[in-house]
Design a protein around this motif. Structure first.
Motif, PDB file in Angstrom:
ATOM      1  N   ASN A  31       0.898  -1.268   0.081  1.00 40.52           N
ATOM      2  CA  ASN A  31       0.054   0.050  -0.079  1.00 40.52           C
ATOM      3  C   ASN A  31       0.928   0.999   0.020  1.00 40.52           C
ATOM      4  OD1 ASN A  31       0.519   1.095   2.917  1.00 40.52           O
ATOM      5  ND2 ASN A  31      -0.372  -0.917   3.514  1.00 40.52           N
ATOM      6  N   GLN A  33       0.697   5.225   1.656  1.00 42.39           N
ATOM      7  CA  GLN A  33       0.145   6.065   2.450  1.00 42.39           C
ATOM      8  C   GLN A  33       0.687   7.561   2.380  1.00 42.39           C
ATOM      9  OE1 GLN A  33      -0.106   4.362   6.479  1.00 42.39           O
ATOM     10  NE2 GLN A  33       0.644   2.459   5.714  1.00 42.39           N
ATOM     11  N   TYR A  35       0.717  11.067   4.452  1.00 39.40           N
ATOM     12  CA  TYR A  35       0.826  11.819   5.923  1.00 39.40           C
ATOM     13  C   TYR A  35       1.205  13.178   5.708  1.00 39.40           C
ATOM     14  CZ  TYR A  35       1.309   7.201   8.175  1.00 39.40           C
ATOM     15  OH  TYR A  35       1.018   5.954   8.825  1.00 39.40           O
ATOM     16  N   LEU A  43       3.694  13.450  12.434  1.00 39.59           N
ATOM     17  CA  LEU A  43       2.930  13.032  11.505  1.00 39.59           C
ATOM     18  C   LEU A  43       1.513  12.569  11.740  1.00 39.59           C
ATOM     19  CD1 LEU A  43       5.756  12.826  10.383  1.00 39.59           C
ATOM     20  CD2 LEU A  43       5.076  11.290   8.882  1.00 39.59           C
ATOM     21  N   HIS A  45      -1.847  10.712   9.790  1.00 39.36           N
ATOM     22  CA  HIS A  45      -2.082   9.814   8.705  1.00 39.36           C
ATOM     23  C   HIS A  45      -3.254  10.549   8.086  1.00 39.36           C
ATOM     24  CE1 HIS A  45      -4.608   6.451   6.676  1.00 39.36           C
ATOM     25  NE2 HIS A  45      -2.921   6.244   6.405  1.00 39.36           N
ATOM     26  N   LEU A  48      -4.896   5.981   3.092  1.00 39.44           N
ATOM     27  CA  LEU A  48      -4.095   4.885   2.360  1.00 39.44           C
ATOM     28  C   LEU A  48      -4.704   4.331   1.101  1.00 39.44           C
ATOM     29  CD1 LEU A  48      -2.986   1.846   4.897  1.00 39.44           C
ATOM     30  CD2 LEU A  48      -4.195   1.337   2.621  1.00 39.44           C
ATOM     31  N   ALA A  92       4.916   0.858   2.401  1.00 38.96           N
ATOM     32  CA  ALA A  92       4.978  -0.526   3.352  1.00 38.96           C
ATOM     33  C   ALA A  92       5.252  -1.646   2.393  1.00 38.96           C
ATOM     34  CB  ALA A  92       3.710  -0.854   4.105  1.00 38.96           C
ATOM     35  N   GLN A  98       6.344  -5.798   8.721  1.00 41.89           N
ATOM     36  CA  GLN A  98       5.240  -4.982   8.223  1.00 41.89           C
ATOM     37  C   GLN A  98       5.006  -3.659   9.065  1.00 41.89           C
ATOM     38  OE1 GLN A  98       2.927  -8.342   9.970  1.00 41.89           O
ATOM     39  NE2 GLN A  98       2.272  -8.881   7.825  1.00 41.89           N
TER      40      GLN A  98
ATOM     41  N   TYR B  33       6.767   1.767  16.976  1.00 40.85           N
ATOM     42  CA  TYR B  33       7.713   2.009  15.888  1.00 40.85           C
ATOM     43  C   TYR B  33       8.483   3.372  16.292  1.00 40.85           C
ATOM     44  CZ  TYR B  33       4.059  -0.587  13.780  1.00 40.85           C
ATOM     45  OH  TYR B  33       2.855  -1.460  13.444  1.00 40.85           O
ATOM     46  N   PHE B  91      10.694  10.306  16.388  1.00 43.05           N
ATOM     47  CA  PHE B  91       9.248  10.105  16.558  1.00 43.05           C
ATOM     48  C   PHE B  91       8.888   8.599  16.865  1.00 43.05           C
ATOM     49  CE2 PHE B  91       7.589  14.345  15.176  1.00 43.05           C
ATOM     50  CZ  PHE B  91       8.637  14.757  14.561  1.00 43.05           C
ATOM     51  N   VAL B  98      -0.851  -5.966  14.172  1.00 46.78           N
ATOM     52  CA  VAL B  98       0.010  -6.089  12.874  1.00 46.78           C
ATOM     53  C   VAL B  98      -0.904  -5.962  11.718  1.00 46.78           C
ATOM     54  CG1 VAL B  98      -0.126  -8.599  12.860  1.00 46.78           C
ATOM     55  CG2 VAL B  98       2.085  -7.379  12.162  1.00 46.78           C
ATOM     56  N   GLY B  99      -0.050  -5.767  10.725  1.00 49.91           N
ATOM     57  CA  GLY B  99      -0.980  -5.873   9.223  1.00 49.91           C
ATOM     58  C   GLY B  99      -0.419  -4.500   8.543  1.00 49.91           C
ATOM     59  N   VAL B 100      -0.066  -4.821   7.286  1.00 53.75           N
ATOM     60  CA  VAL B 100       0.404  -3.870   6.587  1.00 53.75           C
ATOM     61  C   VAL B 100      -0.406  -2.859   6.163  1.00 53.75           C
ATOM     62  CG1 VAL B 100       2.155  -5.244   5.267  1.00 53.75           C
ATOM     63  CG2 VAL B 100      -0.048  -5.041   4.160  1.00 53.75           C
ATOM     64  N   ASP B 101      -1.773  -3.068   6.315  1.00 52.86           N
ATOM     65  CA  ASP B 101      -2.841  -1.827   6.097  1.00 52.86           C
ATOM     66  C   ASP B 101      -3.197  -1.067   7.317  1.00 52.86           C
ATOM     67  OD1 ASP B 101      -4.935  -3.495   3.467  1.00 52.86           O
ATOM     68  OD2 ASP B 101      -2.887  -2.450   3.453  1.00 52.86           O
ATOM     69  N   GLN B 102      -2.412  -1.257   8.452  1.00 46.82           N
ATOM     70  CA  GLN B 102      -2.587  -0.466   9.413  1.00 46.82           C
ATOM     71  C   GLN B 102      -1.968   0.940   9.323  1.00 46.82           C
ATOM     72  OE1 GLN B 102      -4.375  -1.223  12.069  1.00 46.82           O
ATOM     73  NE2 GLN B 102      -5.239  -2.807  10.907  1.00 46.82           N
ATOM     74  N   PRO B 103      -2.435   2.087   9.541  1.00 47.77           N
ATOM     75  CA  PRO B 103      -1.953   3.275   9.515  1.00 47.77           C
ATOM     76  C   PRO B 103      -1.237   3.454  10.757  1.00 47.77           C
ATOM     77  CG  PRO B 103      -4.356   3.575   9.718  1.00 47.77           C
ATOM     78  CD  PRO B 103      -4.092   2.130   9.362  1.00 47.77           C
ATOM     79  N   GLN B 104      -0.251   4.137  10.831  1.00 52.74           N
ATOM     80  CA  GLN B 104       0.492   4.534  12.343  1.00 52.74           C
ATOM     81  C   GLN B 104       0.346   5.924  12.699  1.00 52.74           C
ATOM     82  OE1 GLN B 104       4.725   3.383  11.631  1.00 52.74           O
ATOM     83  NE2 GLN B 104       4.201   1.480  10.866  1.00 52.74           N
ATOM     84  N   PHE B 106       1.253   8.869  15.333  1.00 46.97           N
ATOM     85  CA  PHE B 106       2.513   9.386  15.528  1.00 46.97           C
ATOM     86  C   PHE B 106       2.495  10.359  16.950  1.00 46.97           C
ATOM     87  CE2 PHE B 106       5.712   8.220  12.646  1.00 46.97           C
ATOM     88  CZ  PHE B 106       5.077   7.710  11.527  1.00 46.97           C
ATOM     89  N   GLY B 107       3.351  10.474  17.599  1.00 44.78           N
ATOM     90  CA  GLY B 107       3.465  11.387  18.665  1.00 44.78           C
ATOM     91  C   GLY B 107       4.352  12.450  18.011  1.00 44.78           C
TER      92      GLY B 107
END
Lengths: 113, 115
Positions: A31, A33, A35, A43, A45, A48, A92, A98, B33, B91, B98-104, B106-107
């Motif tokens: 994918n 994304q 930001y 950042l 989001h 996606l 990603a 991942q 992360y 950061f 877990v999963g590649v489609d998970q947005p992260q 951030f602080g």
């Protein structure tokens, strides 16, 4: 050069105009994304898009993905002064880690009132 | 519903000292992360952790840097014997699963300055 290169590096427009930012990448992806980063902040989001999708909308945002050209674009319509920020694309990778997002250097958008 | 909390926001250290950066993920998030950002650059991945486990540390320098995410408490990024080149914004991000489609998420980062 790194995965995820945004273009242009900087963009200055008037409020109400549309802003288009582009991103190119090198390897296969699951994918892509986008930001946003306001000055001095973390950042946020935005959107996606999966590798099997070609276009996605969210409010004033429109993202396209062309996997054959390994490129994506982010369009912000009817821009506002509050849209002033840096915008990053992140990819990603398929397989492997991942959690490893690869960011470009960003496009710095300035929207003048 | 607090977001990702990082502290301190700013940290000043002299060369040779240790820097400890803390990150509390969003409630319910068990994946953390760490990224580093130099001025006018994008973020560079450093390490990915789950509770008590380092999953991917491929972006961590081999020496002086370490990270942990204990069962209780925040995740810690530790830099020993800091050098000028360690000056950057660090950061932390978290995701719920877990999963590649998970947005992260951030602080707001810790800005580390080395004198």
């Amino acid at each position: 050069s790194q995965q995820g290169e945004e273009d242009p590096q900087a963009l200055s427009i008037q409020e109400g105009e549309n802003a288009t930012m582009n991103c190119s990448y090198k390897t296969s992806i699951n994918n892509l994304q986008w930001y946003r980063q306001n000055s001095g902040r973390g950042l946020v989001h935005l959107i996606l898009i999966r590798s099997n999708e070609r276009e996605k909308h969210s409010g004033r945002l429109r993202v396209t993905l062309d996997t054959s050209k390994k490129s994506s674009s982010l369009l912000i319509t009817a821009s506002r002064a509050a849209d002033t920020a840096s915008y990053f694309c992140a990819t990603a990778r398929g397989g492997g880690s991942q959690g490893n997002l690869i960011f470009g250097k960003g496009t710095k958008l300035s929207v003048k009132p | 519903n607090a977001g990702v909390m990082q502290n301190p926001r700013h940290l000043v250290r002299r060369r040779g000292q240790e820097a400890r950066l803390r990150c509390s993920p969003m409630k319910g998030h068990s994946h953390v992360y760490w990224y580093r950002q130099l001025p006018e650059e994008g973020l560079k991945f450093m390490v990915y952790l789950q509770k008590e486990n380092i999953i991917d540390e491929s972006g961590m320098p081999k020496e002086r840097f370490s990270a942990e995410f204990p069962k209780e408490g925040p995740s810690i990024l530790r830099i020993q014997q800091v050098v000028r080149g360690d000056s950057a914004a660090y950061f932390c991000a978290s995701s719920p699963q877990v999963g590649v489609d998970q947005p992260q998420h951030f602080g707001d980062g810790t800005r580390l300055s080395i004198l």
